[in-house]
Design a protein around this motif. Sequence first.
Motif, PDB file in Angstrom:
ATOM      1  N   ILE A 166       0.842  -1.203   0.000  1.00  0.00           N
ATOM      2  CA  ILE A 166       0.000   0.000   0.000  1.00  0.00           C
ATOM      3  C   ILE A 166       0.872   1.246   0.000  1.00  0.00           C
ATOM      4  CG2 ILE A 166      -1.647   1.341   1.374  1.00  0.00           C
ATOM      5  CD1 ILE A 166      -2.765  -1.457   2.315  1.00  0.00           C
ATOM      6  N   ARG A 167       1.904   1.266   0.836  1.00  0.00           N
ATOM      7  CA  ARG A 167       2.832   2.413   0.855  1.00  0.00           C
ATOM      8  C   ARG A 167       3.440   2.628  -0.528  1.00  0.00           C
ATOM      9  NH1 ARG A 167       3.817   0.920   6.182  1.00  0.00           N
ATOM     10  NH2 ARG A 167       5.435  -0.579   5.694  1.00  0.00           N
ATOM     11  N   ASP A 168       3.877   1.536  -1.157  1.00  0.00           N
ATOM     12  CA  ASP A 168       4.459   1.653  -2.499  1.00  0.00           C
ATOM     13  C   ASP A 168       3.438   2.179  -3.507  1.00  0.00           C
ATOM     14  OD1 ASP A 168       6.851   0.657  -1.513  1.00  0.00           O
ATOM     15  OD2 ASP A 168       6.549  -1.366  -2.326  1.00  0.00           O
ATOM     16  N   ALA A 169       2.214   1.645  -3.439  1.00  0.00           N
ATOM     17  CA  ALA A 169       1.170   2.064  -4.383  1.00  0.00           C
ATOM     18  C   ALA A 169       0.814   3.539  -4.223  1.00  0.00           C
ATOM     19  CB  ALA A 169      -0.074   1.202  -4.214  1.00  0.00           C
ATOM     20  N   LEU A 170       0.824   4.006  -2.979  1.00  0.00           N
ATOM     21  CA  LEU A 170       0.471   5.407  -2.718  1.00  0.00           C
ATOM     22  C   LEU A 170       1.681   6.335  -2.815  1.00  0.00           C
ATOM     23  CD1 LEU A 170      -1.989   5.000   0.303  1.00  0.00           C
ATOM     24  CD2 LEU A 170      -2.549   5.344  -2.118  1.00  0.00           C
TER      25      LEU A 170
END
Length: 62
Positions: free
Chosen positions: A39-43
């Motif tokens: 999620i951190r990477d996607a955001l």
Amino acid sequence: MPAAQMKILRLLVQGLPNQVIADQVGVSITTVGRHANAIRDALGVQNSFAIGATAVHQGLVD
């Protein structure tokens, strides 16, 4: 974002600890951590606080 990650995202935004999220979702704490990293990477953010702020700003969660 896959449904499993969205479920984790909603709980992260509520400020729940990873262990509580794992218990609620029925997965291991390691799985929650992996989803949180994805999620951190996607955001494009670097920490859990930024996950919440960015997700709200982008309208992913209320």
